[in-house]
Design a protein around this motif. Structure first.
Motif, short mmCIF file in Angstrom:
data_model
loop_
_atom_site.label_atom_id
_atom_site.label_comp_id
_atom_site.label_asym_id
_atom_site.label_seq_id
_atom_site.Cartn_x
_atom_site.Cartn_y
_atom_site.Cartn_z
N THR A 125 -21.06 112.18 -51.43
CA THR A 125 -21.78 112.03 -50.16
C THR A 125 -22.91 111.05 -50.38
OG1 THR A 125 -21.28 114.29 -49.53
CG2 THR A 125 -23.10 113.24 -48.40
N VAL A 126 -23.02 110.16 -49.41
CA VAL A 126 -24.10 109.16 -49.47
C VAL A 126 -24.82 109.17 -48.15
CG1 VAL A 126 -22.95 107.68 -51.16
CG2 VAL A 126 -22.52 107.32 -48.72
N TYR A 127 -25.97 108.50 -48.09
CA TYR A 127 -26.80 108.50 -46.90
C TYR A 127 -26.98 107.08 -46.40
CZ TYR A 127 -27.58 113.20 -48.48
OH TYR A 127 -27.38 114.49 -48.87
N HIS A 138 -27.14 105.18 -49.82
CA HIS A 138 -28.10 105.72 -50.79
C HIS A 138 -27.63 107.08 -51.30
CE1 HIS A 138 -31.00 102.67 -49.43
NE2 HIS A 138 -30.47 102.87 -48.24
N SER A 139 -28.10 107.45 -52.46
CA SER A 139 -27.76 108.76 -53.03
C SER A 139 -28.75 109.83 -52.58
CB SER A 139 -27.73 108.68 -54.56
OG SER A 139 -29.01 108.34 -55.05
N ASN A 148 -35.01 108.16 -41.10
CA ASN A 148 -33.90 108.95 -40.53
C ASN A 148 -32.59 108.46 -41.14
OD1 ASN A 148 -35.61 110.31 -38.76
ND2 ASN A 148 -35.44 108.72 -37.21
N SER A 149 -31.82 109.39 -41.66
CA SER A 149 -30.54 109.03 -42.25
C SER A 149 -29.51 110.08 -41.92
CB SER A 149 -30.68 108.90 -43.77
OG SER A 149 -31.05 110.14 -44.31
N TYR A 150 -28.27 109.72 -42.09
CA TYR A 150 -27.20 110.69 -41.89
C TYR A 150 -26.23 110.58 -43.04
CZ TYR A 150 -24.54 106.74 -39.94
OH TYR A 150 -23.89 105.55 -39.75
N ALA A 151 -25.54 111.70 -43.31
CA ALA A 151 -24.64 111.78 -44.46
C ALA A 151 -23.23 111.37 -44.05
CB ALA A 151 -24.62 113.19 -45.02
N ARG A 156 -16.03 106.27 -47.00
CA ARG A 156 -16.21 105.79 -45.62
C ARG A 156 -17.30 104.71 -45.57
NH1 ARG A 156 -17.25 109.22 -40.13
NH2 ARG A 156 -17.04 107.44 -38.73
N ALA A 157 -18.37 104.93 -46.31
CA ALA A 157 -19.46 103.94 -46.35
C ALA A 157 -18.94 102.62 -46.89
CB ALA A 157 -20.61 104.46 -47.20
#
Length: 170
Positions: A125-127, A138-139, A148-151, A156-157
């Motif tokens: 999972t990344v952000y 980001h890790s 503000n970030s989402y996982a 997919r990223a």
């Protein structure tokens, strides 16, 4: 036959009886009178018998009609019951489908939360910044100036064109 027709017919029958009795009375000879009585009484008997047959026939027809009506009513009731049962079955089927959908949504929600937990543990999972201005993943959810970030998943990223952050992934 309706009531009026029956009444008229009975009047006609009574006239015939009166005519026969008048003919018998008009005869002079006793032998001839007795012979005529026998003939006319046979005719009267036949008339009465035919009338009785007709009445019996009418009663039977009426019975048949009543039985037919009862049969039709029973068929209607049976059809209504069948339709009600089919409707209940359809409603039950819909409820089962809805329950299955809800169960699958719950299962997928649970599995998604389990997956994110396992992905977090495995580092999959990344952000990504929610402003969509960045081009890095980001890790950590608050790397640098990212507020503000989402996982999302790492794969997919990468397919979305994001590259790894230089600070997070040294």
């Amino acid at each position: 036959m309706n009531l009026k027709d029956n009444y008229i017919k009975s009047i006609d029958d009574n006239k015939k009886v009166d005519e026969i009795n008048n003919k018998i009375a008009s005869l002079q000879d006793t032998e001839y009178r007795n012979y005529a009585k026998r003939i006319f009484s046979t005719k009267l008997t036949n008339l009465r018998y035919n009338k009785k047959l007709e009445e019996d026939k009418q009663r039977e027809e009426k019975k048949k009609q009543e039985e037919q009506k009862k049969l039709e009513e029973q068929q209607k009731i049976a059809e209504q019951k069948r339709q009600e049962e089919m409707q209940k079955e359809q409603e039950a089927k819909k409820q089962k489908e809805e329950q299955a959908k809800q169960a699958s949504v719950q299962t997928s929600t649970n599995s998604n939360s389990n997956n994110t937990n396992t992905e977090d543990r495995k580092g999959r999972t990344v952000y990504v910044a929610s402003s969509c201005n960045g081009d890095c993943y980001h890790s950590r959810p608050q790397c640098g100036r990212m507020k503000n970030s989402y996982a999302i998943s790492k794969s997919r990223a990468e397919t979305s064109g994001y590259r790894p952050c230089k600070k997070c992934y040294r």
